[in-house]
Design an enzyme around this catalytic site. Structure first.
Site, PDB file in Angstrom:
ATOM      1  N   TYR A  11     -18.011  38.989   8.460  1.00  0.00           N
ATOM      2  CA  TYR A  11     -17.608  38.942   7.053  1.00  0.00           C
ATOM      3  C   TYR A  11     -16.419  38.005   6.850  1.00  0.00           C
ATOM      4  O   TYR A  11     -16.401  37.198   5.931  1.00  0.00           O
ATOM      5  CB  TYR A  11     -17.249  40.341   6.554  1.00  0.00           C
ATOM      6  CG  TYR A  11     -18.441  41.237   6.443  1.00  0.00           C
ATOM      7  CD1 TYR A  11     -19.324  41.127   5.374  1.00  0.00           C
ATOM      8  CD2 TYR A  11     -18.708  42.194   7.416  1.00  0.00           C
ATOM      9  CE1 TYR A  11     -20.427  41.930   5.272  1.00  0.00           C
ATOM     10  CE2 TYR A  11     -19.810  43.019   7.319  1.00  0.00           C
ATOM     11  CZ  TYR A  11     -20.673  42.885   6.245  1.00  0.00           C
ATOM     12  OH  TYR A  11     -21.769  43.686   6.163  1.00  0.00           O
ATOM     13  N   VAL A  78     -17.162  32.122  22.452  1.00  0.00           N
ATOM     14  CA  VAL A  78     -15.753  31.839  22.735  1.00  0.00           C
ATOM     15  C   VAL A  78     -15.322  32.704  23.920  1.00  0.00           C
ATOM     16  O   VAL A  78     -15.538  33.919  23.912  1.00  0.00           O
ATOM     17  CB  VAL A  78     -14.877  32.167  21.507  1.00  0.00           C
ATOM     18  CG1 VAL A  78     -13.396  32.045  21.838  1.00  0.00           C
ATOM     19  CG2 VAL A  78     -15.262  31.292  20.324  1.00  0.00           C
ATOM     20  N   GLU A 166     -23.111  57.843   8.898  1.00  0.00           N
ATOM     21  CA  GLU A 166     -24.157  57.029   8.260  1.00  0.00           C
ATOM     22  C   GLU A 166     -25.399  56.971   9.151  1.00  0.00           C
ATOM     23  O   GLU A 166     -26.529  57.012   8.663  1.00  0.00           O
ATOM     24  CB  GLU A 166     -23.625  55.626   7.960  1.00  0.00           C
ATOM     25  CG  GLU A 166     -22.586  55.633   6.836  1.00  0.00           C
ATOM     26  CD  GLU A 166     -22.487  54.304   6.087  1.00  0.00           C
ATOM     27  OE1 GLU A 166     -22.434  53.258   6.755  1.00  0.00           O
ATOM     28  OE2 GLU A 166     -22.461  54.331   4.839  1.00  0.00           O
TER      29      GLU A 166
END
Ligand SMILES: Cc1cc2nc3c(=O)[nH]c(=O)nc-3n(C[C@H](O)[C@H](O)[C@H](O)COP(=O)(O)OP(=O)(O)OC[C@H]3O[C@@H](n4cnc5c(N)ncnc54)[C@H](O)[C@@H]3O)c2cc1C
Length: 393
Positions: A11, A78, A166
Protein backbone atom coordinates in the site's frame (compact mmCIF):
# COMPACT_ATOMS: atom_id res chain seq x y z
CA UNK A 1 18.84 13.36 -13.09
CA UNK A 2 18.02 12.46 -9.48
CA UNK A 3 16.80 8.96 -8.71
CA UNK A 4 14.03 8.25 -6.21
CA UNK A 5 14.05 4.59 -5.26
CA UNK A 6 10.94 3.04 -3.72
CA UNK A 7 11.34 -0.47 -2.32
CA UNK A 8 8.24 -2.61 -1.72
CA UNK A 9 5.03 -2.31 -3.73
CA UNK A 10 2.53 -2.69 -0.90
CA UNK A 11 0.00 0.00 0.00
CA UNK A 12 2.74 2.44 0.99
CA UNK A 13 5.10 1.88 -1.93
CA UNK A 14 2.39 1.90 -4.62
CA UNK A 15 0.84 5.06 -3.24
CA UNK A 16 4.24 6.81 -2.96
CA UNK A 17 5.08 6.02 -6.59
CA UNK A 18 1.64 7.13 -7.74
CA UNK A 19 2.05 10.46 -5.93
CA UNK A 20 5.61 11.03 -7.13
CA UNK A 21 4.74 10.10 -10.72
CA UNK A 22 1.96 12.70 -10.68
CA UNK A 23 4.26 15.45 -9.40
CA UNK A 24 5.87 16.23 -12.77
CA UNK A 25 9.40 15.95 -11.44
CA UNK A 26 12.65 15.98 -13.35
CA UNK A 27 13.58 12.75 -11.59
CA UNK A 28 13.59 9.05 -12.29
CA UNK A 29 11.35 6.95 -10.05
CA UNK A 30 12.35 3.31 -9.63
CA UNK A 31 10.11 0.81 -7.87
CA UNK A 32 11.58 -2.51 -6.73
CA UNK A 33 9.32 -5.35 -5.65
CA UNK A 34 9.90 -9.06 -5.32
CA UNK A 35 6.70 -10.03 -7.15
CA UNK A 36 5.35 -8.61 -10.42
CA UNK A 37 2.05 -7.96 -8.67
CA UNK A 38 0.67 -5.92 -5.77
CA UNK A 39 -1.62 -7.82 -3.42
CA UNK A 40 -4.34 -6.36 -1.24
CA UNK A 41 -2.98 -7.51 2.07
CA UNK A 42 -6.21 -6.60 3.83
CA UNK A 43 -7.95 -9.42 1.95
CA UNK A 44 -5.33 -12.15 2.27
CA UNK A 45 -7.42 -13.99 4.88
CA UNK A 46 -10.07 -14.54 2.20
CA UNK A 47 -7.55 -16.27 -0.09
CA UNK A 48 -6.33 -18.33 2.88
CA UNK A 49 -9.89 -19.44 3.71
CA UNK A 50 -10.66 -20.07 0.03
CA UNK A 51 -13.46 -17.53 -0.34
CA UNK A 52 -11.42 -15.45 -2.83
CA UNK A 53 -8.87 -16.29 -5.51
CA UNK A 54 -5.46 -14.57 -5.75
CA UNK A 55 -6.58 -12.97 -9.02
CA UNK A 56 -9.36 -11.18 -7.08
CA UNK A 57 -6.86 -9.34 -4.90
CA UNK A 58 -3.76 -8.86 -7.07
CA UNK A 59 -2.84 -6.14 -9.48
CA UNK A 60 -0.04 -6.03 -12.09
CA UNK A 61 2.51 -3.44 -10.98
CA UNK A 62 4.12 -2.71 -14.33
CA UNK A 63 0.72 -2.21 -15.93
CA UNK A 64 -0.31 0.19 -13.18
CA UNK A 65 2.45 2.58 -14.19
CA UNK A 66 2.61 1.75 -17.90
CA UNK A 67 1.65 5.30 -18.92
CA UNK A 68 4.16 6.94 -16.55
CA UNK A 69 7.36 7.43 -18.55
CA UNK A 70 9.54 8.35 -15.56
CA UNK A 71 8.59 5.22 -13.57
CA UNK A 72 10.68 2.05 -13.93
CA UNK A 73 9.72 -1.18 -12.25
CA UNK A 74 12.31 -3.79 -11.26
CA UNK A 75 11.13 -7.21 -10.13
CA UNK A 76 13.76 -8.42 -7.69
CA UNK A 77 14.27 -9.04 -4.00
CA UNK A 78 15.97 -6.43 -1.84
CA UNK A 79 18.56 -8.09 0.39
CA UNK A 80 20.09 -5.02 2.06
CA UNK A 81 20.13 -1.24 2.14
CA UNK A 82 23.74 -0.03 2.12
CA UNK A 83 23.02 3.25 3.84
CA UNK A 84 26.53 4.70 3.56
CA UNK A 85 26.95 3.86 -0.13
CA UNK A 86 23.35 5.04 -0.76
CA UNK A 87 22.48 1.91 -2.67
CA UNK A 88 20.15 -1.05 -2.37
CA UNK A 89 21.45 -4.59 -2.87
CA UNK A 90 19.33 -6.99 -4.89
CA UNK A 91 19.23 -10.78 -5.01
CA UNK A 92 19.43 -11.24 -8.78
CA UNK A 93 20.91 -8.03 -10.18
CA UNK A 94 23.47 -5.32 -9.51
CA UNK A 95 22.95 -2.88 -6.63
CA UNK A 96 20.97 0.23 -7.47
CA UNK A 97 21.88 3.66 -6.16
CA UNK A 98 19.50 6.37 -4.98
CA UNK A 99 19.33 10.07 -4.20
CA UNK A 100 16.17 9.53 -2.15
CA UNK A 101 14.92 6.24 -0.78
CA UNK A 102 11.38 5.33 0.27
CA UNK A 103 11.59 2.09 2.20
CA UNK A 104 8.20 0.36 2.36
CA UNK A 105 9.17 -3.31 2.61
CA UNK A 106 6.26 -4.16 4.90
CA UNK A 107 5.80 -6.98 7.36
CA UNK A 108 6.62 -10.63 8.04
CA UNK A 109 5.12 -13.17 10.42
CA UNK A 110 6.29 -12.97 14.05
CA UNK A 111 7.11 -16.28 15.74
CA UNK A 112 8.10 -14.80 19.13
CA UNK A 113 10.74 -17.56 19.17
CA UNK A 114 8.10 -20.15 20.13
CA UNK A 115 9.32 -23.66 19.30
CA UNK A 116 7.64 -25.34 16.34
CA UNK A 117 5.93 -22.26 14.90
CA UNK A 118 8.03 -22.09 11.73
CA UNK A 119 7.71 -25.81 11.06
CA UNK A 120 4.07 -26.39 11.99
CA UNK A 121 2.14 -23.10 11.87
CA UNK A 122 0.63 -21.67 8.65
CA UNK A 123 1.07 -17.87 8.51
CA UNK A 124 -0.99 -15.51 6.33
CA UNK A 125 1.36 -12.74 5.22
CA UNK A 126 1.43 -12.78 1.42
CA UNK A 127 -0.13 -14.59 -1.54
CA UNK A 128 2.17 -17.60 -1.30
CA UNK A 129 1.58 -18.18 2.41
CA UNK A 130 -2.18 -17.61 2.03
CA UNK A 131 -2.31 -20.17 -0.80
CA UNK A 132 -0.18 -22.65 1.15
CA UNK A 133 -2.46 -22.31 4.20
CA UNK A 134 -5.52 -22.85 2.01
CA UNK A 135 -4.05 -25.93 0.29
CA UNK A 136 -3.13 -27.47 3.63
CA UNK A 137 -6.62 -26.79 5.02
CA UNK A 138 -8.40 -28.26 2.00
CA UNK A 139 -6.09 -31.31 1.73
CA UNK A 140 -6.49 -32.05 5.44
CA UNK A 141 -10.28 -31.74 5.42
CA UNK A 142 -10.50 -33.92 2.29
CA UNK A 143 -8.28 -36.55 3.89
CA UNK A 144 -10.83 -37.24 6.65
CA UNK A 145 -12.90 -39.31 4.21
CA UNK A 146 -10.18 -41.95 4.13
CA UNK A 147 -8.28 -41.31 7.38
CA UNK A 148 -11.28 -40.98 9.75
CA UNK A 149 -8.85 -39.09 11.99
CA UNK A 150 -10.95 -36.45 13.80
CA UNK A 151 -7.83 -34.29 14.09
CA UNK A 152 -8.13 -33.74 10.34
CA UNK A 153 -11.33 -31.79 11.11
CA UNK A 154 -9.78 -29.78 13.95
CA UNK A 155 -8.41 -26.32 13.21
CA UNK A 156 -6.65 -24.07 15.69
CA UNK A 157 -6.22 -20.38 14.89
CA UNK A 158 -3.45 -18.83 16.99
CA UNK A 159 -4.01 -15.25 18.12
CA UNK A 160 -7.23 -13.24 18.34
CA UNK A 161 -6.32 -9.99 16.60
CA UNK A 162 -7.66 -8.64 13.36
CA UNK A 163 -6.28 -11.23 10.94
CA UNK A 164 -7.31 -14.21 13.11
CA UNK A 165 -10.86 -12.99 13.54
CA UNK A 166 -11.34 -12.06 9.88
CA UNK A 167 -9.95 -15.47 8.89
CA UNK A 168 -12.29 -17.24 11.33
CA UNK A 169 -15.25 -15.36 9.84
CA UNK A 170 -14.42 -16.55 6.32
CA UNK A 171 -13.59 -20.08 7.48
CA UNK A 172 -16.87 -20.73 9.29
CA UNK A 173 -18.75 -19.17 6.40
CA UNK A 174 -17.17 -21.62 3.92
CA UNK A 175 -17.24 -24.70 6.17
CA UNK A 176 -20.76 -26.01 5.29
CA UNK A 177 -19.89 -25.87 1.58
CA UNK A 178 -16.60 -27.68 2.14
CA UNK A 179 -18.33 -30.36 4.25
CA UNK A 180 -20.65 -31.11 1.33
CA UNK A 181 -17.94 -30.94 -1.31
CA UNK A 182 -15.30 -32.99 0.55
CA UNK A 183 -17.76 -35.38 2.22
CA UNK A 184 -16.98 -34.91 5.93
CA UNK A 185 -19.52 -34.62 8.79
CA UNK A 186 -19.83 -30.95 9.73
CA UNK A 187 -20.73 -31.77 13.32
CA UNK A 188 -17.25 -33.23 13.90
CA UNK A 189 -15.51 -30.02 12.86
CA UNK A 190 -13.84 -28.20 15.74
CA UNK A 191 -12.50 -24.67 15.29
CA UNK A 192 -10.62 -23.16 18.23
CA UNK A 193 -8.92 -19.81 18.71
CA UNK A 194 -6.10 -19.58 21.25
CA UNK A 195 -5.06 -16.14 22.50
CA UNK A 196 -2.35 -15.22 25.04
CA UNK A 197 -3.99 -11.98 26.19
CA UNK A 198 -7.23 -11.58 28.11
CA UNK A 199 -9.07 -9.90 25.19
CA UNK A 200 -10.37 -10.77 21.74
CA UNK A 201 -10.10 -7.96 19.17
CA UNK A 202 -8.44 -5.62 21.64
CA UNK A 203 -8.68 -2.66 19.25
CA UNK A 204 -12.51 -2.51 19.58
CA UNK A 205 -14.61 -1.53 22.60
CA UNK A 206 -16.15 -4.25 24.78
CA UNK A 207 -19.52 -4.05 23.07
CA UNK A 208 -18.21 -4.54 19.52
CA UNK A 209 -15.59 -7.12 20.46
CA UNK A 210 -18.19 -9.03 22.53
CA UNK A 211 -20.62 -9.00 19.61
CA UNK A 212 -17.95 -10.40 17.26
CA UNK A 213 -17.10 -13.16 19.75
CA UNK A 214 -20.76 -14.16 20.21
CA UNK A 215 -21.30 -14.17 16.44
CA UNK A 216 -18.37 -16.52 15.88
CA UNK A 217 -19.27 -18.68 18.91
CA UNK A 218 -22.73 -19.20 17.41
CA UNK A 219 -20.98 -20.48 14.29
CA UNK A 220 -19.05 -22.97 16.42
CA UNK A 221 -15.76 -21.21 17.22
CA UNK A 222 -14.37 -21.95 20.70
CA UNK A 223 -12.23 -19.16 22.18
CA UNK A 224 -9.48 -19.65 24.77
CA UNK A 225 -8.15 -16.35 26.17
CA UNK A 226 -5.25 -15.85 28.63
CA UNK A 227 -3.77 -18.97 27.07
CA UNK A 228 -0.17 -18.28 26.01
CA UNK A 229 1.10 -20.67 23.38
CA UNK A 230 4.34 -22.30 24.45
CA UNK A 231 4.87 -24.75 21.58
CA UNK A 232 3.40 -25.67 18.23
CA UNK A 233 3.62 -29.39 17.46
CA UNK A 234 2.78 -30.95 14.05
CA UNK A 235 -0.70 -31.86 15.31
CA UNK A 236 -1.34 -29.76 18.41
CA UNK A 237 -0.93 -26.30 19.91
CA UNK A 238 0.47 -26.42 23.44
CA UNK A 239 -0.08 -23.94 26.26
CA UNK A 240 1.88 -24.80 29.39
CA UNK A 241 1.07 -28.49 29.21
CA UNK A 242 -2.49 -28.18 27.85
CA UNK A 243 -2.80 -29.47 24.28
CA UNK A 244 -5.24 -28.29 21.61
CA UNK A 245 -5.09 -31.06 19.00
CA UNK A 246 -5.49 -30.05 15.35
CA UNK A 247 -3.96 -31.01 12.04
CA UNK A 248 -4.40 -27.46 10.72
CA UNK A 249 -2.75 -24.71 12.76
CA UNK A 250 -3.07 -21.16 11.47
CA UNK A 251 -0.41 -18.79 12.85
CA UNK A 252 -1.78 -15.23 12.97
CA UNK A 253 -0.44 -13.90 16.26
CA UNK A 254 1.26 -10.80 14.95
CA UNK A 255 3.86 -9.38 12.61
CA UNK A 256 7.19 -7.59 12.61
CA UNK A 257 8.85 -5.48 9.92
CA UNK A 258 10.94 -6.88 7.05
CA UNK A 259 14.14 -8.68 8.08
CA UNK A 260 15.99 -6.37 5.63
CA UNK A 261 15.71 -3.66 8.30
CA UNK A 262 17.82 -5.59 10.82
CA UNK A 263 20.15 -6.82 8.07
CA UNK A 264 20.83 -3.21 7.03
CA UNK A 265 21.94 -1.98 10.44
CA UNK A 266 19.04 0.34 11.28
CA UNK A 267 18.37 1.25 14.90
CA UNK A 268 15.26 -0.92 15.15
CA UNK A 269 12.93 -2.90 17.36
CA UNK A 270 11.12 -5.87 15.80
CA UNK A 271 12.39 -4.53 12.45
CA UNK A 272 10.57 -1.24 12.88
CA UNK A 273 12.42 2.07 12.95
CA UNK A 274 10.99 5.04 14.83
CA UNK A 275 11.16 7.84 12.29
CA UNK A 276 11.46 11.63 12.62
CA UNK A 277 8.44 13.97 12.38
CA UNK A 278 8.77 14.21 8.60
CA UNK A 279 9.17 10.40 8.26
CA UNK A 280 12.90 10.55 7.54
CA UNK A 281 15.35 8.26 9.26
CA UNK A 282 17.21 10.14 11.98
CA UNK A 283 20.67 11.02 10.66
CA UNK A 284 19.80 9.95 7.10
CA UNK A 285 18.19 12.94 5.39
CA UNK A 286 17.83 11.05 2.10
CA UNK A 287 15.77 8.17 3.50
CA UNK A 288 12.06 7.85 4.29
CA UNK A 289 10.62 4.82 6.03
CA UNK A 290 6.89 4.22 5.75
CA UNK A 291 4.33 1.52 6.52
CA UNK A 292 5.01 -1.52 8.65
CA UNK A 293 8.79 -1.01 8.75
CA UNK A 294 8.30 2.36 10.44
CA UNK A 295 7.14 3.52 13.83
CA UNK A 296 5.41 6.88 14.21
CA UNK A 297 4.76 8.42 17.59
CA UNK A 298 1.12 9.14 18.32
CA UNK A 299 1.15 12.50 20.16
CA UNK A 300 -2.31 11.61 21.52
CA UNK A 301 -1.05 8.82 23.79
CA UNK A 302 2.74 8.82 23.51
CA UNK A 303 2.72 5.33 21.95
CA UNK A 304 3.43 4.28 18.38
CA UNK A 305 0.49 4.22 15.98
CA UNK A 306 -0.56 0.66 15.14
CA UNK A 307 0.67 -0.46 11.72
CA UNK A 308 -2.22 -0.47 9.25
CA UNK A 309 -2.79 -0.05 5.54
CA UNK A 310 -4.50 3.23 6.36
CA UNK A 311 -1.43 4.78 7.98
CA UNK A 312 0.89 3.35 5.28
CA UNK A 313 -1.05 5.23 2.61
CA UNK A 314 -1.10 8.47 4.63
CA UNK A 315 2.64 8.16 5.22
CA UNK A 316 3.23 7.58 1.52
CA UNK A 317 1.51 10.86 0.70
CA UNK A 318 3.60 12.72 3.26
CA UNK A 319 6.90 11.11 2.18
CA UNK A 320 6.18 11.86 -1.48
CA UNK A 321 5.29 15.50 -0.68
CA UNK A 322 8.51 15.81 1.31
CA UNK A 323 10.67 14.42 -1.48
CA UNK A 324 9.07 16.90 -3.89
CA UNK A 325 9.77 19.68 -1.37
CA UNK A 326 13.42 18.62 -0.96
CA UNK A 327 13.92 18.50 -4.73
CA UNK A 328 12.58 22.06 -4.88
CA UNK A 329 14.78 23.19 -1.98
CA UNK A 330 11.77 23.72 0.27
CA UNK A 331 11.25 22.61 3.90
CA UNK A 332 9.59 19.28 4.64
CA UNK A 333 6.17 18.92 6.31
CA UNK A 334 5.40 17.03 9.52
CA UNK A 335 3.38 13.84 9.30
CA UNK A 336 -0.05 14.28 10.86
CA UNK A 337 -2.41 11.32 11.08
CA UNK A 338 -6.02 10.97 12.03
CA UNK A 339 -7.24 7.40 11.92
CA UNK A 340 -10.60 7.05 10.21
CA UNK A 341 -11.52 3.92 12.09
CA UNK A 342 -11.43 0.16 11.83
CA UNK A 343 -13.69 -2.33 10.10
CA UNK A 344 -13.38 -6.04 10.88
CA UNK A 345 -15.30 -8.45 8.69
CA UNK A 346 -16.79 -11.68 10.05
CA UNK A 347 -17.29 -13.38 6.72
CA UNK A 348 -19.06 -11.66 3.81
CA UNK A 349 -22.32 -10.78 5.58
CA UNK A 350 -21.33 -9.51 9.04
CA UNK A 351 -18.69 -7.51 10.83
CA UNK A 352 -17.95 -4.89 13.45
CA UNK A 353 -16.81 -1.35 12.76
CA UNK A 354 -15.71 1.70 14.67
CA UNK A 355 -15.61 4.58 12.23
CA UNK A 356 -14.72 8.25 12.65
CA UNK A 357 -16.09 9.75 9.50
CA UNK A 358 -18.70 12.52 9.70
CA UNK A 359 -19.13 11.65 13.38
CA UNK A 360 -18.39 8.50 15.32
CA UNK A 361 -20.10 5.27 14.31
CA UNK A 362 -20.09 1.89 16.02
CA UNK A 363 -21.58 -0.66 13.64
CA UNK A 364 -22.21 -4.37 13.97
CA UNK A 365 -23.77 -7.07 11.83
CA UNK A 366 -24.73 -6.46 8.23
CA UNK A 367 -24.25 -2.69 8.56
CA UNK A 368 -20.58 -3.26 9.30
CA UNK A 369 -20.42 -5.71 6.40
CA UNK A 370 -21.79 -2.97 4.16
CA UNK A 371 -19.25 -0.56 5.63
CA UNK A 372 -16.50 -3.04 4.75
CA UNK A 373 -17.78 -3.26 1.18
CA UNK A 374 -18.04 0.53 1.06
CA UNK A 375 -14.46 0.79 2.26
CA UNK A 376 -13.39 -1.70 -0.38
CA UNK A 377 -15.29 -0.03 -3.19
CA UNK A 378 -14.84 3.64 -2.52
CA UNK A 379 -11.68 3.23 -0.46
CA UNK A 380 -12.82 5.71 2.20
CA UNK A 381 -9.68 4.73 4.01
CA UNK A 382 -7.87 4.26 0.73
CA UNK A 383 -6.73 0.90 1.83
CA UNK A 384 -8.45 -1.93 0.10
CA UNK A 385 -8.92 -1.14 -3.54
CA UNK A 386 -5.72 -0.52 -5.41
CA UNK A 387 -7.45 0.68 -8.56
CA UNK A 388 -9.39 3.31 -6.64
CA UNK A 389 -6.31 4.14 -4.64
CA UNK A 390 -4.21 4.71 -7.73
CA UNK A 391 -6.89 6.83 -9.35
CA UNK A 392 -7.72 9.02 -6.35
CA UNK A 393 -5.73 12.13 -5.49
C1 LIG B 1 -5.05 -10.59 6.62
C2 LIG B 1 -4.76 -9.15 6.94
C3 LIG B 1 -5.81 -8.24 7.03
C4 LIG B 1 -5.54 -6.88 7.28
N1 LIG B 1 -6.59 -6.01 7.32
C5 LIG B 1 -6.36 -4.70 7.49
C6 LIG B 1 -7.44 -3.75 7.43
O1 LIG B 1 -8.61 -4.12 7.24
N2 LIG B 1 -7.14 -2.44 7.56
C7 LIG B 1 -5.85 -1.99 7.72
O2 LIG B 1 -5.63 -0.76 7.77
N3 LIG B 1 -4.81 -2.84 7.78
C8 LIG B 1 -5.02 -4.19 7.67
N4 LIG B 1 -3.97 -5.07 7.72
C9 LIG B 1 -2.61 -4.55 7.91
C10 LIG B 1 -2.08 -3.99 6.60
O3 LIG B 1 -2.30 -4.94 5.57
C11 LIG B 1 -0.60 -3.62 6.68
O4 LIG B 1 -0.42 -2.70 7.72
C12 LIG B 1 -0.15 -3.00 5.35
O5 LIG B 1 -0.25 -3.95 4.31
C13 LIG B 1 1.27 -2.47 5.41
O6 LIG B 1 1.55 -1.87 4.19
P1 LIG B 1 3.03 -1.69 3.69
O7 LIG B 1 2.97 -0.90 2.44
O8 LIG B 1 3.89 -1.21 4.79
O9 LIG B 1 3.60 -3.16 3.39
P2 LIG B 1 3.03 -4.46 2.72
O10 LIG B 1 1.60 -4.36 2.41
O11 LIG B 1 3.52 -5.58 3.57
O12 LIG B 1 3.83 -4.49 1.33
C14 LIG B 1 5.20 -4.75 1.27
C15 LIG B 1 5.57 -5.03 -0.16
O13 LIG B 1 6.98 -5.21 -0.24
C16 LIG B 1 7.29 -6.41 -0.92
N5 LIG B 1 8.52 -6.92 -0.34
C17 LIG B 1 8.70 -7.40 0.90
N6 LIG B 1 9.98 -7.74 1.10
C18 LIG B 1 10.63 -7.46 -0.05
C19 LIG B 1 11.99 -7.56 -0.47
N7 LIG B 1 12.94 -8.03 0.34
N8 LIG B 1 12.32 -7.17 -1.72
C20 LIG B 1 11.37 -6.67 -2.56
N9 LIG B 1 10.07 -6.55 -2.23
C21 LIG B 1 9.71 -6.94 -0.98
C22 LIG B 1 6.10 -7.32 -0.68
O14 LIG B 1 6.00 -8.31 -1.69
C23 LIG B 1 4.94 -6.30 -0.72
O15 LIG B 1 4.53 -6.08 -2.05
C24 LIG B 1 -4.20 -6.44 7.48
C25 LIG B 1 -3.15 -7.36 7.41
C26 LIG B 1 -3.41 -8.70 7.15
C27 LIG B 1 -2.27 -9.69 7.06
Amino acid sequence: MKRILVIGAGYGGMRAVKKLAGADLDAEIVLVNKNPYHYQTTQLHEVAAGTKEPSDITFDITQAFANKKNVHVIIDEVTKVDQDAKQVELKNSDPIGYDYLVNSLGFESETFGIPGVEENGWPIVDINTALAARKHLEDTLKRYKTSHDENDLHIVVCGAGFTSIEYLGELVHRMPKMAKEYGFPENLVKVECVEAGPKILGMFNQDLAGWAVKYLEKKGVIFHVSTPITEVMPNAVVSNGTQFPANTIIWTTGVHGSHVIADSGYDQKRNRVVVADDLRVNGRPDQFLIGDVSGVNNPGNGRLFPTTAQISIAQADCAANNIVALLKGQPTEKFVFKALGTVCSLGPTAGVASIDFFGHWNLKGWLAAIAKKFVADRAVFELTNIRTMLESD
